[in-house]
Design a protein around this motif. Structure first.
Motif, PDB file in Angstrom:
ATOM      1  N   LYS A  25       0.866  -1.183   0.000  1.00 15.63           N
ATOM      2  CA  LYS A  25       0.000   0.000   0.000  1.00 15.63           C
ATOM      3  C   LYS A  25       0.898   1.227   0.000  1.00 15.63           C
ATOM      4  N   SER A  26       0.711   2.089  -0.996  1.00 15.31           N
ATOM      5  CA  SER A  26       1.524   3.302  -1.124  1.00 15.31           C
ATOM      6  C   SER A  26       0.804   4.475  -0.498  1.00 15.31           C
ATOM      7  N   PHE A  27       1.552   5.294   0.259  1.00 12.78           N
ATOM      8  CA  PHE A  27       1.005   6.514   0.849  1.00 12.78           C
ATOM      9  C   PHE A  27       1.425   7.749   0.060  1.00 12.78           C
ATOM     10  N   CYS A  28       1.984   7.560  -1.121  1.00 13.50           N
ATOM     11  CA  CYS A  28       2.477   8.665  -1.939  1.00 13.50           C
ATOM     12  C   CYS A  28       1.323   9.313  -2.714  1.00 13.50           C
ATOM     13  N   ALA A  29       1.451  10.612  -2.980  1.00 12.23           N
ATOM     14  CA  ALA A  29       0.429  11.318  -3.764  1.00 12.23           C
ATOM     15  C   ALA A  29       0.270  10.643  -5.126  1.00 12.23           C
ATOM     16  N   GLU A  30       1.355  10.243  -5.736  1.00 16.80           N
ATOM     17  CA  GLU A  30       1.357   9.420  -6.951  1.00 16.80           C
ATOM     18  C   GLU A  30       1.800   8.033  -6.492  1.00 16.80           C
ATOM     19  N   PRO A  31       0.870   7.099  -6.300  1.00 15.83           N
ATOM     20  CA  PRO A  31       1.194   5.814  -5.675  1.00 15.83           C
ATOM     21  C   PRO A  31       2.401   5.087  -6.274  1.00 15.83           C
ATOM     22  N   GLY A  32       2.568   5.136  -7.585  1.00 12.08           N
ATOM     23  CA  GLY A  32       3.678   4.444  -8.221  1.00 12.08           C
ATOM     24  C   GLY A  32       5.039   5.020  -7.893  1.00 12.08           C
ATOM     25  N   ASP A  33       5.080   6.225  -7.348  1.00 12.03           N
ATOM     26  CA  ASP A  33       6.364   6.847  -6.996  1.00 12.03           C
ATOM     27  C   ASP A  33       7.091   6.103  -5.885  1.00 12.03           C
ATOM     28  N   ILE A  34       6.398   5.251  -5.156  1.00 13.38           N
ATOM     29  CA  ILE A  34       7.025   4.553  -4.036  1.00 13.38           C
ATOM     30  C   ILE A  34       8.271   3.782  -4.463  1.00 13.38           C
ATOM     31  N   ALA A  35       8.314   3.333  -5.706  1.00 17.62           N
ATOM     32  CA  ALA A  35       9.461   2.557  -6.180  1.00 17.62           C
ATOM     33  C   ALA A  35      10.598   3.444  -6.693  1.00 17.62           C
ATOM     34  N   SER A  36      10.411   4.755  -6.658  1.00 14.69           N
ATOM     35  CA  SER A  36      11.420   5.648  -7.248  1.00 14.69           C
ATOM     36  C   SER A  36      12.303   6.352  -6.222  1.00 14.69           C
ATOM     37  N   TYR A  37      12.153   6.036  -4.944  1.00 13.41           N
ATOM     38  CA  TYR A  37      12.897   6.744  -3.902  1.00 13.41           C
ATOM     39  C   TYR A  37      14.152   6.010  -3.442  1.00 13.41           C
ATOM     40  N   GLY A  38      14.564   4.985  -4.173  1.00 11.94           N
ATOM     41  CA  GLY A  38      15.749   4.221  -3.778  1.00 11.94           C
ATOM     42  C   GLY A  38      15.380   3.212  -2.708  1.00 11.94           C
ATOM     43  N   ALA A  39      16.374   2.774  -1.960  1.00 13.70           N
ATOM     44  CA  ALA A  39      16.147   1.780  -0.917  1.00 13.70           C
ATOM     45  C   ALA A  39      15.238   2.363   0.164  1.00 13.70           C
ATOM     46  N   LEU A  40      14.213   1.596   0.516  1.00  9.47           N
ATOM     47  CA  LEU A  40      13.303   1.990   1.585  1.00  9.47           C
ATOM     48  C   LEU A  40      13.653   1.164   2.812  1.00  9.47           C
ATOM     49  N   SER A  41      13.554   1.773   3.978  1.00  9.30           N
ATOM     50  CA  SER A  41      13.926   1.067   5.204  1.00  9.30           C
ATOM     51  C   SER A  41      12.704   0.819   6.073  1.00  9.30           C
ATOM     52  N   THR A  42      12.863  -0.095   7.016  1.00 11.18           N
ATOM     53  CA  THR A  42      11.849  -0.292   8.038  1.00 11.18           C
ATOM     54  C   THR A  42      11.926   0.906   8.985  1.00 11.18           C
ATOM     55  N   GLU A  43      10.916   1.070   9.811  1.00 11.39           N
ATOM     56  CA  GLU A  43      10.873   2.244  10.687  1.00 11.39           C
ATOM     57  C   GLU A  43      12.099   2.333  11.587  1.00 11.39           C
TER      58      GLU A  43
END
Length: 174
Positions: A25-43
């Motif tokens: 589930k993406s919380f981004c204004a443009e949902p597909g952008d979630i894959a464009s921010y590089g490595a994502l980390s856990t909290e």
């Protein structure tokens, strides 16, 4: 716990299929952008994942996460939030804010009296609502009319809450 240097951009809703994909589930204004921010980390920052979106699914995306190869690994991540480095996100216009920047801000009325602090922001489809906790709980529509000033530098929001209705609507007769 996440700091100001990270922003929550999504959450894993569970496994998708049998080959290690997750329902994301993406919380981004443009949902597909979630894959464009590089490595994502856990909290807590303990794990990082590269996200590859595979297909749209109801309520989000099917996605592959680096290092996740089995359904069991994917299912174990259910409920995990994913965080992007703050500097990877686009800057916003002056009248837009990341929700994370509003949480914890002091809220005062137009006369300067403290109403409380922003505890949460909700969006149920009709626009954002600020949950302000102080002497009580106040829910404020996040509109320019009700919230004319957001001063991130000062850590303060000026609000003009709607007047309380002294004559509540009559009860319906059954």
């Amino acid at each position: 716990m996440a700091g100001a240097d990270k922003v929550c951009v999504g959450a894993i809703a569970g496994a998708f299929g049998v080959r290690g994909e997750v329902r994301l589930k993406s919380f981004c204004a443009e949902p597909g952008d979630i894959a464009s921010y590089g490595a994502l980390s856990t909290e807590d920052g303990a794990r990082q994942y590269i996200v590859t979106l595979t297909r749209p699914v109801t309520g989000g995306f099917g996605a592959r996460l680096s290092g996740v190869a089995t359904r069991e690994q994917a299912e174990a991540l259910k409920g995990t939030t994913l965080w992007a480095p703050r500097d990877a996100l686009p800057s916003l216009p002056d009248d837009e804010f990341y929700h994370t920047d509003l949480i914890g801000l002091e809220v005062v009325d137009t006369g300067g009296a403290t109403l409380g602090r922003v505890r949460a922001i909700y969006d149920h489809g009709a626009g954002d609502i600020l949950e302000v906790v102080g002497k009580g709980l106040i829910l404020l529509p996040f509109t320019r009319a009700v919230v004319p000033t957001v001063d991130l530098a000062a850590g303060r929001i000026v609000a003009d809450p709607p007047a309380e209705d002294s004559d509540p609507a009559p009860a319906f007769d059954e």
